[in-house]
Design an enzyme around this catalytic site. Structure first.
Site, mmCIF file in Angstrom:
data_model
loop_
_atom_site.group_PDB
_atom_site.id
_atom_site.type_symbol
_atom_site.label_atom_id
_atom_site.label_comp_id
_atom_site.label_asym_id
_atom_site.label_seq_id
_atom_site.Cartn_x
_atom_site.Cartn_y
_atom_site.Cartn_z
ATOM 1 N N LYS A 13 40.104 13.482 59.681
ATOM 2 C CA LYS A 13 40.409 13.463 61.124
ATOM 3 C C LYS A 13 40.495 14.878 61.703
ATOM 4 C CE LYS A 13 44.323 11.204 60.464
ATOM 5 N NZ LYS A 13 44.302 11.051 58.988
ATOM 6 N N ARG A 88 50.161 5.646 64.664
ATOM 7 C CA ARG A 88 50.110 5.204 63.275
ATOM 8 C C ARG A 88 50.809 3.871 63.082
ATOM 9 N NH1 ARG A 88 49.378 10.857 60.971
ATOM 10 N NH2 ARG A 88 48.981 10.551 58.782
ATOM 11 N N ARG A 127 42.875 20.029 49.351
ATOM 12 C CA ARG A 127 42.956 20.515 50.736
ATOM 13 C C ARG A 127 43.705 21.842 50.832
ATOM 14 N NH1 ARG A 127 44.730 16.574 55.532
ATOM 15 N NH2 ARG A 127 46.527 16.109 54.188
ATOM 16 N N ARG A 160 49.678 22.238 51.646
ATOM 17 C CA ARG A 160 50.784 21.526 52.285
ATOM 18 C C ARG A 160 51.737 20.963 51.233
ATOM 19 N NH1 ARG A 160 48.307 17.504 56.671
ATOM 20 N NH2 ARG A 160 49.840 16.134 55.716
ATOM 21 N N ARG A 171 51.816 7.669 51.025
ATOM 22 C CA ARG A 171 51.143 7.812 52.323
ATOM 23 C C ARG A 171 50.038 6.767 52.483
ATOM 24 N NH1 ARG A 171 49.908 13.958 51.708
ATOM 25 N NH2 ARG A 171 48.757 13.838 53.671
HETATM 26 P P1 ADP Z 1 43.032 14.248 57.814
HETATM 27 O O1 ADP Z 1 43.235 15.090 59.039
HETATM 28 O O2 ADP Z 1 42.401 12.928 58.096
HETATM 29 O O3 ADP Z 1 44.259 14.138 56.980
HETATM 30 P P2 ADP Z 1 41.386 16.490 56.860
HETATM 31 O O4 ADP Z 1 40.437 16.716 57.980
HETATM 32 O O5 ADP Z 1 42.475 17.473 56.677
HETATM 33 O O6 ADP Z 1 41.966 14.996 56.899
HETATM 34 O O7 ADP Z 1 40.519 16.382 55.512
HETATM 35 C C1 ADP Z 1 41.156 16.162 54.268
HETATM 36 C C2 ADP Z 1 40.481 17.017 53.189
HETATM 37 O O8 ADP Z 1 39.156 16.529 52.936
HETATM 38 C C3 ADP Z 1 40.313 18.474 53.573
HETATM 39 O O9 ADP Z 1 40.435 19.247 52.411
HETATM 40 C C4 ADP Z 1 38.896 18.541 54.145
HETATM 41 O O10 ADP Z 1 38.315 19.825 54.021
HETATM 42 C C5 ADP Z 1 38.179 17.511 53.289
HETATM 43 N N1 ADP Z 1 37.121 16.778 54.010
HETATM 44 C C6 ADP Z 1 37.088 16.445 55.331
HETATM 45 N N2 ADP Z 1 35.955 15.748 55.618
HETATM 46 C C7 ADP Z 1 35.270 15.627 54.446
HETATM 47 C C8 ADP Z 1 34.010 15.020 54.084
HETATM 48 N N3 ADP Z 1 33.246 14.371 54.988
HETATM 49 N N4 ADP Z 1 33.626 15.103 52.793
HETATM 50 C C9 ADP Z 1 34.396 15.743 51.861
HETATM 51 N N5 ADP Z 1 35.579 16.335 52.146
HETATM 52 C C10 ADP Z 1 36.008 16.281 53.412
HETATM 53 P P1 ADP Z 2 47.632 13.214 57.054
HETATM 54 O O1 ADP Z 2 46.771 12.523 58.050
HETATM 55 O O2 ADP Z 2 46.886 14.080 56.122
HETATM 56 O O3 ADP Z 2 48.576 12.284 56.355
HETATM 57 P P2 ADP Z 2 49.359 14.398 59.140
HETATM 58 O O4 ADP Z 2 49.444 15.863 59.283
HETATM 59 O O5 ADP Z 2 48.712 13.621 60.212
HETATM 60 O O6 ADP Z 2 48.631 14.205 57.750
HETATM 61 O O7 ADP Z 2 50.806 13.793 58.898
HETATM 62 C C1 ADP Z 2 51.699 14.323 57.960
HETATM 63 C C2 ADP Z 2 52.980 13.509 57.956
HETATM 64 O O8 ADP Z 2 53.619 13.621 59.240
HETATM 65 C C3 ADP Z 2 52.811 12.011 57.732
HETATM 66 O O9 ADP Z 2 52.763 11.684 56.361
HETATM 67 C C4 ADP Z 2 54.058 11.459 58.427
HETATM 68 O O10 ADP Z 2 55.206 11.628 57.617
HETATM 69 C C5 ADP Z 2 54.208 12.389 59.614
HETATM 70 N N1 ADP Z 2 53.495 11.870 60.817
HETATM 71 C C6 ADP Z 2 52.456 12.470 61.465
HETATM 72 N N2 ADP Z 2 52.053 11.728 62.511
HETATM 73 C C7 ADP Z 2 52.861 10.633 62.529
HETATM 74 C C8 ADP Z 2 52.933 9.473 63.367
HETATM 75 N N3 ADP Z 2 52.086 9.285 64.396
HETATM 76 N N4 ADP Z 2 53.892 8.553 63.083
HETATM 77 C C9 ADP Z 2 54.754 8.719 62.049
HETATM 78 N N5 ADP Z 2 54.725 9.774 61.227
HETATM 79 C C10 ADP Z 2 53.795 10.730 61.458
#
Ligand code: ADP
Ligand code: ADP
Ligand code: ZN
Length: 213
Positions: A13, A88, A127, A160, A171
Site C-alpha cells: 500500500k 481497517r 522491509r 520497524r 497482524r
Molecule cells: P504496506 O504499506 O501495505 O504495509 P509496503 O508498501 O510497506 O506495504 O510494502 C511491504 C514490503 O514489501 C516493503 O518492503 C516493500 O518494499 C515490499 N514490496 C512492496 N510492493 C512489492 C511488490 N509488488 N513485490 C515485492 N515486494 C514489494
Molecule cells: P502495515 O500495513 O504494514 O500493517 P501500518 O503502518 O499501516 O502497517 O500500521 C501499523 C500498525 O498501526 C497496525 O498494526 C495497527 O496496530 C496500527 N494501525 C494503523 N492504522 C490503523 C487503523 N486504521 N486502525 C487500527 N489500527 C491501525
C-alpha cells in the site's frame, strides 16, 4: 481525486501510494505513519497506541476516527487524498462514509492489492522504512539505490519494531477477521478495484494507473 489503497499488512500500500502522490500531487494519509509520529513525540495518544501496535493488534476505532477527522479537515486535503491503512474495520469505514458525506465528497476508487499470506512474511521481514518520509523499501524485492538510505529524502532507513515474524501472525489475523470484510463493503459501493499485488512493484503500478484512467 479521493483514493484509498487497501490490502493486508505488507501488501504494498505505502509503496504504491508514493506513486499516486507523484502523479496526482495529493497527500497520502497513513494512519500507521501518524501513529508512529505520535509515538516518537511521546504524546499520550502515541503511548496508548504503542501497546496495541507492538502486539500486532489494531488501535481502537475511537482513536483512529479522531485522527482521520482532524486530518481530513486540513487544507491540503481539499484537492483530494490517498488513504493508506485506513479504514481497517467496519465501524471505521462507516465513520469515514459519514465524514465524507458531511464534507460533500466521495471516494473515487479503492485499490486493493491482493497478496496471499505466504508472501507477506517475507515482505515484512525484509522491509526497511524511512523515518523521515515514511517510504518503504525491501532488501531484496525493492532495494533503495544506496543501501539503507532513503531514495526520496536521504534519511537512514530502519526496521520497524513490529516488523518481525511473530507480530506478522497477529497482524494477519486482525486483517482477515476485521479488515477483509471491507472488500465487500467497497465492492457494494461500486468503487472497488482488485489488483494482483504479487507482481513486481512496477507492474502493479502500471495496473493501478490503468485502472484509474
Ligand atoms: P504496506 O504499506 O501495505 O504495509 P509496503 O508498501 O510497506 O506495504 O510494502 C511491504 C514490503 O514489501 C516493503 O518492503 C516493500 O518494499 C515490499 N514490496 C512492496 N510492493 C512489492 C511488490 N509488488 N513485490 C515485492 N515486494 C514489494
Ligand atoms: P502495515 O500495513 O504494514 O500493517 P501500518 O503502518 O499501516 O502497517 O500500521 C501499523 C500498525 O498501526 C497496525 O498494526 C495497527 O496496530 C496500527 N494501525 C494503523 N492504522 C490503523 C487503523 N486504521 N486502525 C487500527 N489500527 C491501525
Ligand atoms: Zn525518506
Amino acid at each position: 481525486m479521493n483514493l484509498m489503497v487497501f490490502g493486508a499488512p505488507g501488501a504494498g500500500k505505502g509503496t504504491q501510494a508514493k506513486f499516486l502522490i507523484e502523479k496526482y500531487n495529493i497527500p497520502q494519509i497513513s494512519t500507521g505513519d501518524i501513529l508512529r509520529a505520535a509515538i516518537s513525540e511521546q504524546t499520550d495518544m502515541g503511548m496508548e497506541a504503542k501497546k496495541f501496535m507492538d502486539e500486532g493488534k489494531l488501535v481502537p476505532d475511537s482513536t483512529i476516527i479522531g485522527i482521520i477527522k482532524d486530518r481530513l479537515a486540513q487544507d491540503d486535503c481539499k484537492s483530494g487524498f490517498i488513504l493508506d491503512g485506513f479504514p481497517r474495520t467496519l465501524p471505521q469505514a462507516e465513520a469515514l462514509k459519514t465524514l465524507m458525506d458531511d464534507m460533500k465528497i466521495s471516494l473515487d476508487k479503492v485499490i486493493s492489492l491482493n497478496v496471499p499470506d505466504e508472501l507477506i512474511v517475507g515482505r515484512i521481514t525484509g522491509r526497511r522504512v524511512c523515518p523521515g518520509c515514511g517510504a518503504s523499501f525491501h532488501v531484496e524485492f525493492n532495494p533503495s539505490k544506496i543501501k539503507d538510505v532513503c531514495d526520496y529524502c536521504g534519511d537512514k532507513l530502519v526496521i520497524r519494531k513490529d516488523d518481525n515474524a511473530e507480530t506478522v501472525k497477529s497482524r494477519l489475523g486482525a486483517y482477515h477477521a476485521q479488515t477483509a470484510p471491507l472488500i465487500e463493503f467497497y465492492t457494494n459501493m461500486g468503487v472497488m478495484v482488485e489488483l494482483d499485488g504479487t507482481k513486481d512493484v512496477s507492474e502493479v503500478t502500471k495496473d493501478m494507473f490503468n485502472s484509474l484512467s
